[in-house]
Structure formats: C-alpha cells, structure tokens
Design a protein around this motif. Structure first.
Motif, short mmCIF file in Angstrom:
data_model
loop_
_atom_site.label_atom_id
_atom_site.label_comp_id
_atom_site.label_asym_id
_atom_site.label_seq_id
_atom_site.Cartn_x
_atom_site.Cartn_y
_atom_site.Cartn_z
N ILE A 36 9.62 5.61 2.79
CA ILE A 36 10.28 4.31 2.80
C ILE A 36 10.61 3.95 1.35
N PRO A 37 11.61 3.11 1.14
CA PRO A 37 11.97 2.75 -0.24
C PRO A 37 10.77 2.18 -0.99
N HIS A 38 10.50 2.77 -2.15
CA HIS A 38 9.34 2.35 -2.94
C HIS A 38 9.61 2.59 -4.43
N ALA A 39 8.83 1.92 -5.24
CA ALA A 39 8.89 2.10 -6.69
C ALA A 39 7.56 1.67 -7.28
N VAL A 40 7.18 2.30 -8.37
CA VAL A 40 6.00 1.88 -9.13
C VAL A 40 6.53 1.36 -10.46
N MET A 41 6.16 0.13 -10.77
CA MET A 41 6.63 -0.49 -12.01
C MET A 41 5.45 -1.06 -12.77
N VAL A 84 -4.08 -1.42 -21.69
CA VAL A 84 -4.33 -1.65 -20.27
C VAL A 84 -2.95 -1.75 -19.61
N GLU A 85 -2.75 -0.97 -18.56
CA GLU A 85 -1.47 -0.97 -17.86
C GLU A 85 -1.68 -1.42 -16.42
N ILE A 86 -0.96 -2.45 -16.02
CA ILE A 86 -1.00 -2.95 -14.65
C ILE A 86 0.23 -2.35 -13.95
N MET A 87 -0.02 -1.43 -13.04
CA MET A 87 1.05 -0.73 -12.34
C MET A 87 1.11 -1.23 -10.90
N VAL A 88 2.28 -1.69 -10.51
CA VAL A 88 2.45 -2.29 -9.19
C VAL A 88 3.32 -1.38 -8.33
N LEU A 89 2.81 -1.07 -7.14
CA LEU A 89 3.57 -0.32 -6.14
C LEU A 89 4.35 -1.33 -5.31
N TYR A 90 5.67 -1.16 -5.29
CA TYR A 90 6.54 -2.01 -4.47
C TYR A 90 7.07 -1.17 -3.32
N VAL A 91 7.10 -1.75 -2.14
CA VAL A 91 7.70 -1.13 -0.97
C VAL A 91 8.76 -2.10 -0.45
N GLY A 93 10.81 -3.66 -2.11
CA GLY A 93 10.87 -4.81 -3.01
C GLY A 93 9.68 -5.74 -2.96
N VAL A 94 8.67 -5.42 -2.16
CA VAL A 94 7.51 -6.28 -1.99
C VAL A 94 6.28 -5.61 -2.61
N PRO A 95 5.45 -6.34 -3.39
CA PRO A 95 4.23 -5.72 -3.91
C PRO A 95 3.35 -5.20 -2.76
N ALA A 96 3.03 -3.91 -2.83
CA ALA A 96 2.23 -3.28 -1.78
C ALA A 96 0.85 -2.89 -2.27
N GLY A 97 0.64 -2.83 -3.57
CA GLY A 97 -0.65 -2.47 -4.14
C GLY A 97 -0.55 -2.46 -5.65
N TYR A 98 -1.70 -2.28 -6.28
CA TYR A 98 -1.65 -2.17 -7.74
C TYR A 98 -2.79 -1.30 -8.24
N ALA A 99 -2.57 -0.78 -9.43
CA ALA A 99 -3.58 0.02 -10.12
C ALA A 99 -3.66 -0.49 -11.55
N LYS A 125 -0.69 4.93 4.97
CA LYS A 125 -0.80 6.20 4.25
C LYS A 125 -0.19 6.15 2.85
N LEU A 126 -0.07 4.94 2.29
CA LEU A 126 0.43 4.79 0.93
C LEU A 126 -0.68 4.98 -0.10
N GLY A 127 -1.91 4.63 0.27
CA GLY A 127 -3.03 4.67 -0.66
C GLY A 127 -3.27 6.03 -1.29
N PRO A 128 -3.37 7.11 -0.49
CA PRO A 128 -3.61 8.42 -1.12
C PRO A 128 -2.50 8.84 -2.08
N TRP A 129 -1.25 8.56 -1.71
CA TRP A 129 -0.14 8.89 -2.60
C TRP A 129 -0.23 8.08 -3.89
N PHE A 130 -0.46 6.77 -3.76
CA PHE A 130 -0.52 5.91 -4.94
C PHE A 130 -1.72 6.26 -5.82
N LEU A 131 -2.85 6.59 -5.20
CA LEU A 131 -4.02 7.00 -5.98
C LEU A 131 -3.71 8.26 -6.77
N HIS A 132 -3.09 9.25 -6.15
CA HIS A 132 -2.73 10.48 -6.86
C HIS A 132 -1.79 10.15 -8.02
N TRP A 133 -0.84 9.27 -7.78
CA TRP A 133 0.08 8.86 -8.83
C TRP A 133 -0.69 8.23 -9.99
#
Length: 182
Positions: A36-41, A84-91, A93-99, A125-133
């Motif tokens: 699905i459309p996503h981006a990490v910013m 310190v970097e705050i990385m936000v996963l957007y799906v 266009g909506v914040p879906a998680g952060y690291a 199933k976004l968590g494992p992908w985002f964690l690896h990222w």
C-alpha cells in the motif's frame, strides 16, 4: 486531614524489562515492503506536541508513560538533539508508526529508543518491515552494536519480533511502571 485522594498510594504496574543487543547487522532478507502507498520520513526538529502525539498514541495501550511525565523542555532537548532521529512511517499519508533512532552512544552503540505502530495499523504486517527498515538505518552509522529494550507491558509480539530480527537478550530487570492517572 486524611482520607483524601492525595493519601492513596500511587498505583504502579510490575513489569520485567528485557534489554537486547545485536552485535552484527542481520544478514536476512528484509520482509516485503508494504503493498500500500507508504513513506518513511524524518520529523526534523519535531515539536514536543507532535512527538507527544506519536508517543502517546503508539504507547497508550502499552503503558508508555516515562515521557508523559517528562517536562516539555527536557523532552524537547532529546527529540531535537541532532543525534536523535524521529522517523515516522506514513501509510496513505497518515502516521502509521514511528521509530526513535538514538545515535548519541556512537561509536559504541546505536539504540532503538522507541518503536511502535499506531493502533489502527497493528496487525497489518507493517511492523516487521518497519522494524527491519529502522534496524538498517541504525546500522548505517556503523556502530559496534545496536540495542533495544522492551517490557512485559509492551505488545506481546514485541520481544519475539526483536529476537527474530537478530537481537539477543543481555539482561532482565524487574521494575514498576507508573501509569497515567485515570
């Protein structure tokens, strides 16, 4: 005078904190990217208000409270620190998680200080992908090791997911969490 709410003992929750460490970058293939459309910013110099939105929304169900009690000025110093970097996963266009990637311990360690998904995105199933990222980003600064910790109040899949990623427990400790007042 006694018997008021101020006389009640403060409520706490017992937890076991597991500290984990990874001494080499994982050699496994990453999970497939979300279909699905996503981006990490990176949230560059995030406001405390935005950070608290991420932290409180992700952590509310898991009793993340340490930073809720932290004064704004102190929290702002952490989240706006250049290491310190705050990385936000957007799906879509909506914040879906952060690291929260903490490089302040370099060259020895890089720390995954906080990681989690927004409640509406858990189970997709976004968590494992985002964690690896996130782990790949931590290793990009060539630390000697990468660390993370989790506790028994976190999502039940957190510890097994970290271990599947290649983290190994190095110690455990018992602690008491202080939840937010009702």
């Amino acid at each position: 005078m006694s018997g008021g709410e101020d006389d009640l003992p403060e409520r706490t929750i017992p937890v076991t904190i597991t500290y984990l460490r990874m001494d080499q970058q994982p050699g496994r293939n990453p999970p497939p990217a979300p279909a699905i459309p996503h981006a990490v910013m990176r949230a560059e110099k995030p406001t405390v208000h935005f950070y608290r939105y991420l932290y409180n929304t992700v952590g509310e169900r898991w009793v993340w409270t340490e930073r809720r009690y932290m004064p704004d000025e102190e929290l702002g110093e952490i989240v706006r620190d250049p290491d310190v970097e705050i990385m936000v996963l957007y799906v879509r266009g909506v914040p879906a998680g952060y690291a929260e990637l903490d490089f302040r311990g370099l060259p020895e360690t890089a720390d995954l200080a906080y990681f989690g998904m927004m409640p509406d995105f858990i189970g997709m199933k976004l968590g494992p992908w985002f964690l690896h990222w996130a782990v790949s980003e931590l290793w990009s600064r060539t630390p000697h090791a990468v660390t993370v910790n989790t506790c028994t109040a976190d999502h039940p899949a957190a510890l097994p997911m970290y271990q599947r990623m290649g983290f190994s427990p190095i110690r455990r400790e018992e602690a008491m969490l202080r939840p937010m007042p009702a």
